[in-house]
Design an enzyme around this catalytic site. Structure first.
Site, PDB file in Angstrom:
ATOM      1  N   PHE A  84      -3.109   5.555  10.376  1.00  0.00           N
ATOM      2  CA  PHE A  84      -1.981   6.423  10.006  1.00  0.00           C
ATOM      3  C   PHE A  84      -2.044   7.685  10.856  1.00  0.00           C
ATOM      4  O   PHE A  84      -3.048   8.388  10.875  1.00  0.00           O
ATOM      5  CB  PHE A  84      -2.037   6.793   8.521  1.00  0.00           C
ATOM      6  CG  PHE A  84      -0.815   7.554   8.087  1.00  0.00           C
ATOM      7  CD1 PHE A  84       0.395   6.900   7.891  1.00  0.00           C
ATOM      8  CD2 PHE A  84      -0.850   8.937   7.918  1.00  0.00           C
ATOM      9  CE1 PHE A  84       1.540   7.603   7.521  1.00  0.00           C
ATOM     10  CE2 PHE A  84       0.284   9.645   7.550  1.00  0.00           C
ATOM     11  CZ  PHE A  84       1.484   8.965   7.353  1.00  0.00           C
ATOM     12  N   ASP A 113      -7.807  11.356  16.203  1.00  0.00           N
ATOM     13  CA  ASP A 113      -7.011  11.975  15.142  1.00  0.00           C
ATOM     14  C   ASP A 113      -7.975  12.385  14.031  1.00  0.00           C
ATOM     15  O   ASP A 113      -8.390  11.561  13.214  1.00  0.00           O
ATOM     16  CB  ASP A 113      -5.973  10.969  14.652  1.00  0.00           C
ATOM     17  CG  ASP A 113      -5.153  11.493  13.476  1.00  0.00           C
ATOM     18  OD1 ASP A 113      -5.582  12.479  12.840  1.00  0.00           O
ATOM     19  OD2 ASP A 113      -4.095  10.900  13.187  1.00  0.00           O
ATOM     20  N   LYS A 155      -4.261  19.300   8.001  1.00  0.00           N
ATOM     21  CA  LYS A 155      -4.823  19.228   6.648  1.00  0.00           C
ATOM     22  C   LYS A 155      -5.737  20.406   6.304  1.00  0.00           C
ATOM     23  O   LYS A 155      -5.266  21.495   6.039  1.00  0.00           O
ATOM     24  CB  LYS A 155      -5.505  17.878   6.433  1.00  0.00           C
ATOM     25  CG  LYS A 155      -4.478  16.728   6.329  1.00  0.00           C
ATOM     26  CD  LYS A 155      -5.079  15.507   5.709  1.00  0.00           C
ATOM     27  CE  LYS A 155      -4.103  14.342   5.619  1.00  0.00           C
ATOM     28  NZ  LYS A 155      -3.269  14.359   4.450  1.00  0.00           N
TER      29      LYS A 155
HETATM   30  N1  PLP Z   1      -3.110  11.638  10.811  1.00  0.00           N
HETATM   31  C1  PLP Z   1      -3.901  11.362   9.780  1.00  0.00           C
HETATM   32  C2  PLP Z   1      -5.249  10.768  10.021  1.00  0.00           C
HETATM   33  C3  PLP Z   1      -3.477  11.627   8.473  1.00  0.00           C
HETATM   34  O1  PLP Z   1      -4.278  11.336   7.448  1.00  0.00           O
HETATM   35  C4  PLP Z   1      -2.204  12.205   8.271  1.00  0.00           C
HETATM   36  C5  PLP Z   1      -1.705  12.467   6.918  1.00  0.00           C
HETATM   37  O2  PLP Z   1      -2.122  11.883   5.952  1.00  0.00           O
HETATM   38  C6  PLP Z   1      -1.414  12.489   9.397  1.00  0.00           C
HETATM   39  C7  PLP Z   1      -1.900  12.198  10.649  1.00  0.00           C
HETATM   40  C8  PLP Z   1      -0.048  13.092   9.230  1.00  0.00           C
HETATM   41  O3  PLP Z   1      -0.186  14.411   8.807  1.00  0.00           O
HETATM   42  P1  PLP Z   1       1.066  15.154   8.123  1.00  0.00           P
HETATM   43  O4  PLP Z   1       1.304  14.485   6.824  1.00  0.00           O
HETATM   44  O5  PLP Z   1       0.606  16.589   7.995  1.00  0.00           O
HETATM   45  O6  PLP Z   1       2.219  15.030   9.060  1.00  0.00           O
END
Ligand code: PLP
Length: 426
Positions: free
Chosen positions: A161, A246, A275
């Site tokens: 994700f 990420d 986050k």
């Molecule tokens: N990347 C990872 C690993 C995530 O866990 C998340 C959100 O859960 C995101 C990207 C996307 O972040 P946002 O919800 O702040 O756009």
């Protein structure tokens, strides 16, 4: 069930009888049902209906509109690194808002510069930082950096994700989320997570980047086999492709290290954060190193709020507090205590406990995570049913041993209660 029933493990100031919890907490005196009704009338259906309106928090605890207290092991989905209403964040935000709230990227303010310097220092390498407003946006910037290499093909992991904006969604390896929005910006291949041979086979001389999570969070807290990130580094380096990690969920101390990949000594070309970085305020960051650091040039990217001084001040307060109070070590200890307590003695509904630091997945023996989440809430705990058979736990990095123990006791009871409940009661 109100605060005293659940608040005894709180950090002191947060578990009072809640005189400020109801009327003054939500500004209208609305109860849970009333807030939910108002939500349903005016909010987009994108999130469905949140099951519980929350009005205030302190440390590891939150209270709903009827002043019932909950031990919060969701943490705003791994966001509230220092818990709720941490004095350092409150002070930093208040002081910065009173001094200089926003300047746009037509001008320079000190907090974003200081934050970029700090993040690079924590990375241990020189580089350049782009500030975004969310995780998806941090990954959009990484996507553009990838395109600016002149190559188009990208590789990411199935189940991964990376966010829901179009570039980040193209990298997100979950077809149900992608399907309504095809065609997505493209040429993305998805490979099984943790499978170095599959990654090697997918990466070519045309591959711009490989984006991976060090631990897949939204996919159910999946930890890859040891050596996987090293293999990804070696494979991308050999092909001249960028390795993008990420660390939006795993970064900023969540796994007991500033960045999860540091535990393995892997250095990516690009690292994305969000986050926990803002301690509850919205901020993302794209850190680029080596040649990748030079690819965003004037006119290629931007955002009005990029590097907003108030959110950067909050992020600096988060980093200061983690450093000054030795929280990384504390996360490793608390995470170990939590995982041990979840596995010993064994509970018939718990199949596996996995994760790193305070990012924990409890894999259940049946697809009843929604039922467990409901039973936990009834027991005064907030947990997240991240998959049909997985509960994700991401408490504040500041969670105390006493709070972990309170959680364990109640969660065990909630598991037993969920086991006894009929599926339709979930
Ligand atoms: N990347 C990872 C690993 C995530 O866990 C998340 C959100 O859960 C995101 C990207 C996307 O972040 P946002 O919800 O702040 O756009």
């Amino acid at each position: 069930m109100n605060t005293p029933a659940h608040g005894t493990g709180s950090n002191g100031s947060g578990n009072g009888t809640g005189s400020s919890g109801n009327g003054s907490g939500n500004g209208s005196g609305s109860g849970n049902a009333e807030l939910t009704r108002r939500w349903q009338e005016v909010m987009t259906q994108a999130f469905g209906t949140p099951r519980l309106p929350l009005v205030r928090g302190r440390g590891s605890w939150v209270w709903d509109a009827e002043n019932t207290g909950y031990l919060d092991f969701v943490g705003g989905i791994a966001v509230n690194a220092l818990g709720h209403a941490h004095p350092a964040v409150v002070r930093a935000v208040t002081e910065q808002a009173a001094l200089l709230g926003h300047v746009s990227n037509l001008f320079t303010a000190e907090p974003p510069v200081r934050l970029a310097e700090r993040l690079l220092r924590l990375s241990g390498r020189p580089g350049r930082v782009y500030f975004a407003n969310s995780g998806a946006e941090a990954n959009e910037a990484a996507f553009k950096i990838g395109r600016l290499t002149g190559r188009r093909h990208m590789v990411a992991a199935a189940g991964g994700f990376h966010g829901r904006t179009m570039g980040a969604l193209a990298l997100t390896g979950q077809s149900a989320k992608q399907q309504p929005f095809r065609p997505l910006p493209g040429e993305v291949s998805h490979v099984p997570y943790g499978d170095a041979a599959a990654l090697r086979a997918a990466v070519t001389q045309d591959t711009a980047l490989v984006m991976l999570e060090p631990v897949q969070g939204e996919n159910g807290v999946i930890v890859p086999p040891p050596g996987y990130l090293h293999a990804a580094r070696e494979i991308t380096a050999a092909a001249g492709a960028l390795l993008v990690l990420d660390e939006i969920q795993t970064g900023i101390g969540r796994t007991g290290h500033w960045f999860a990949a540091q535990a393995e000594g892997v250095e990516a070309d690009v690292v994305t954060l969000a986050k926990g970085l803002g301690g509850g305020l919205p901020i993302g960051a794209t850190l680029a190193f080596g040649p990748a650091a030079g690819l965003l040039t004037p006119g290629t990217h931007g955002s009005t709020f990029s590097g907003n001084p108030v959110v950067c001040a909050a992020a600096l307060a988060v980093l200061d507090t983690i450093e000054e109070t030795g929280l990384l070590e504390r996360v490793r200890a608390a995470g170990g205590r939590l995982r041990r307590g979840l596995t010993r003695p064994p509970h018939p509904l718990v199949r596996e406990v996995r994760g790193a630091g305070l990012l924990v997945g409890v894999a259940l023996a049946a697809p009843c995570a929604a039922r467990v989440q409901r039973a936990a809430q009834d027991a005064g705990l907030l947990v997240n049913a991240v998959a049909a058979d997985v509960i994700r736990l991401a408490p504040p990095l500041t969670v105390s041993d006493a709070e972990v123990d309170t959680f364990l006791e109640r969660f065990r009871a909630a598991l037993s209660s969920a086991r006894g409940r009929q599926p339709q009661a979930a």
